[in-house]
Design a protein around this motif. Structure first.
Motif, PDB file in Angstrom:
ATOM      1  N   LEU A   1      -9.947   1.851  -4.219  1.00  0.00           N
ATOM      2  CA  LEU A   1     -10.847   1.236  -4.862  1.00  0.00           C
ATOM      3  C   LEU A   1     -10.363  -0.117  -5.879  1.00  0.00           C
ATOM      4  CD1 LEU A   1     -13.928   0.883  -5.694  1.00  0.00           C
ATOM      5  CD2 LEU A   1     -13.281   2.321  -7.376  1.00  0.00           C
ATOM      6  N   LEU A   2      -9.270   0.111  -6.514  1.00  0.00           N
ATOM      7  CA  LEU A   2      -8.749  -0.565  -7.447  1.00  0.00           C
ATOM      8  C   LEU A   2      -7.864  -1.782  -7.055  1.00  0.00           C
ATOM      9  CD1 LEU A   2      -8.150   1.765 -10.274  1.00  0.00           C
ATOM     10  CD2 LEU A   2     -10.247   0.536 -10.142  1.00  0.00           C
ATOM     11  N   LYS A   3      -7.161  -1.416  -6.054  1.00  0.00           N
ATOM     12  CA  LYS A   3      -6.156  -2.525  -5.329  1.00  0.00           C
ATOM     13  C   LYS A   3      -6.700  -3.990  -5.373  1.00  0.00           C
ATOM     14  CE  LYS A   3      -5.005  -1.759  -1.075  1.00  0.00           C
ATOM     15  NZ  LYS A   3      -4.160  -1.307   0.240  1.00  0.00           N
ATOM     16  N   PRO A   4      -7.928  -4.271  -5.212  1.00  0.00           N
ATOM     17  CA  PRO A   4      -8.136  -5.946  -5.032  1.00  0.00           C
ATOM     18  C   PRO A   4      -8.466  -6.391  -6.436  1.00  0.00           C
ATOM     19  CG  PRO A   4      -9.984  -4.401  -3.730  1.00  0.00           C
ATOM     20  CD  PRO A   4      -8.805  -3.388  -4.355  1.00  0.00           C
ATOM     21  N   PHE A   5      -8.382  -5.399  -7.367  1.00  0.00           N
ATOM     22  CA  PHE A   5      -8.576  -6.307  -8.737  1.00  0.00           C
ATOM     23  C   PHE A   5      -6.941  -6.554  -9.228  1.00  0.00           C
ATOM     24  CE2 PHE A   5     -12.056  -3.340  -8.493  1.00  0.00           C
ATOM     25  CZ  PHE A   5     -13.286  -4.125  -8.848  1.00  0.00           C
ATOM     26  N   PHE A   6      -6.098  -5.965  -8.641  1.00  0.00           N
ATOM     27  CA  PHE A   6      -4.698  -6.533  -8.989  1.00  0.00           C
ATOM     28  C   PHE A   6      -3.977  -7.560  -8.055  1.00  0.00           C
ATOM     29  CE2 PHE A   6      -5.057  -1.690 -10.253  1.00  0.00           C
ATOM     30  CZ  PHE A   6      -5.281  -2.191 -11.553  1.00  0.00           C
TER      31      PHE A   6
ATOM     32  N   ALA B   1      -2.518   3.018 -11.156  1.00  0.00           N
ATOM     33  CA  ALA B   1      -2.994   2.219 -10.022  1.00  0.00           C
ATOM     34  C   ALA B   1      -2.202   0.740 -10.209  1.00  0.00           C
ATOM     35  CB  ALA B   1      -4.330   1.804  -9.781  1.00  0.00           C
ATOM     36  N   LYS B   2      -2.249   0.292 -11.255  1.00  0.00           N
ATOM     37  CA  LYS B   2      -1.612  -1.020 -11.430  1.00  0.00           C
ATOM     38  C   LYS B   2      -0.149  -1.069 -11.341  1.00  0.00           C
ATOM     39  CE  LYS B   2      -1.147  -4.655 -15.000  1.00  0.00           C
ATOM     40  NZ  LYS B   2      -1.657  -5.048 -16.170  1.00  0.00           N
ATOM     41  N   ARG B   3       0.543  -0.105 -11.893  1.00  0.00           N
ATOM     42  CA  ARG B   3       2.011   0.466 -11.792  1.00  0.00           C
ATOM     43  C   ARG B   3       2.301   0.659 -10.106  1.00  0.00           C
ATOM     44  NH1 ARG B   3       2.061   3.818 -15.534  1.00  0.00           N
ATOM     45  NH2 ARG B   3       1.786   5.600 -14.309  1.00  0.00           N
ATOM     46  N   VAL B   4       1.419   1.222  -9.482  1.00  0.00           N
ATOM     47  CA  VAL B   4       1.712   1.514  -7.967  1.00  0.00           C
ATOM     48  C   VAL B   4       1.699   0.345  -7.294  1.00  0.00           C
ATOM     49  CG1 VAL B   4       0.869   2.524  -5.945  1.00  0.00           C
ATOM     50  CG2 VAL B   4       1.189   4.121  -8.054  1.00  0.00           C
ATOM     51  N   PHE B   5       0.619  -0.607  -7.473  1.00  0.00           N
ATOM     52  CA  PHE B   5       0.475  -1.846  -6.973  1.00  0.00           C
ATOM     53  C   PHE B   5       1.614  -2.879  -7.330  1.00  0.00           C
ATOM     54  CE2 PHE B   5      -0.873  -6.336  -6.667  1.00  0.00           C
ATOM     55  CZ  PHE B   5      -1.563  -6.395  -5.277  1.00  0.00           C
ATOM     56  N   HIS B   6       2.136  -2.986  -8.331  1.00  0.00           N
ATOM     57  CA  HIS B   6       3.125  -3.848  -8.586  1.00  0.00           C
ATOM     58  C   HIS B   6       4.540  -3.341  -8.060  1.00  0.00           C
ATOM     59  CE1 HIS B   6       0.963  -6.910 -10.517  1.00  0.00           C
ATOM     60  NE2 HIS B   6       0.323  -5.959 -11.224  1.00  0.00           N
ATOM     61  N   ASP B   7       4.506  -1.871  -7.969  1.00  0.00           N
ATOM     62  CA  ASP B   7       5.916  -1.352  -7.479  1.00  0.00           C
ATOM     63  C   ASP B   7       5.946  -1.420  -5.880  1.00  0.00           C
ATOM     64  OD1 ASP B   7       6.848  -0.929  -9.822  1.00  0.00           O
ATOM     65  OD2 ASP B   7       6.317   1.195 -10.066  1.00  0.00           O
ATOM     66  N   GLY B   8       4.964  -2.064  -5.218  1.00  0.00           N
ATOM     67  CA  GLY B   8       5.154  -2.033  -3.656  1.00  0.00           C
ATOM     68  C   GLY B   8       3.796  -1.662  -3.138  1.00  0.00           C
ATOM     69  N   GLY B   9       2.681  -1.130  -3.678  1.00  0.00           N
ATOM     70  CA  GLY B   9       1.558  -0.894  -3.349  1.00  0.00           C
ATOM     71  C   GLY B   9       1.491   0.217  -2.346  1.00  0.00           C
ATOM     72  N   HIS B  10       2.137   1.294  -2.350  1.00  0.00           N
ATOM     73  CA  HIS B  10       2.166   2.600  -1.740  1.00  0.00           C
ATOM     74  C   HIS B  10       1.927   3.647  -2.409  1.00  0.00           C
ATOM     75  CE1 HIS B  10       2.691  -0.011   1.835  1.00  0.00           C
ATOM     76  NE2 HIS B  10       3.918  -0.217   1.345  1.00  0.00           N
TER      77      HIS B  10
END
Length: 81
Positions: free
Chosen positions: A26-31, A69-78
């Motif tokens: 849900l949050l991925k598009p925001f980052f 979620a922000k940390r995961v997204f910036h660390d590669g997105g998985h």
């Protein structure tokens, strides 16, 4: 996170852990930089979207999920499964 020396899971909020992958999706598009607005992310909207989709979460839980979620997204997105 599991402590390898003691083989004990140190994470304490199992409810957040259960919903993390769904919340991350849900949050991925925001980052995503492709969705920015004038060079600014939509992170502030991520809090609102999470609260609207998971109304039972407290403010600290929403904050923790957005930060993770922000940390995961910036660390590669998985996110971890």
């Amino acid at each position: 996170m599991t402590d390898p020396e003691r083989d004990v899971d140190r994470r304490s909020n199992l409810h957040l852990r259960k919903i993390f992958v769904e919340a991350y999706d849900l949050l991925k598009p925001f980052f995503d930089p492709a969705n920015d607005w004038g060079g600014k992310s939509h992170e502030h909207l991520a809090y609102r979207a999470l609260h609207e989709n998971f109304p039972g979460l407290s403010a600290p839980e929403v904050f923790a999920l957005v930060a993770a979620a922000k940390r995961v997204f910036h660390d590669g997105g998985h996110p971890p499964s």
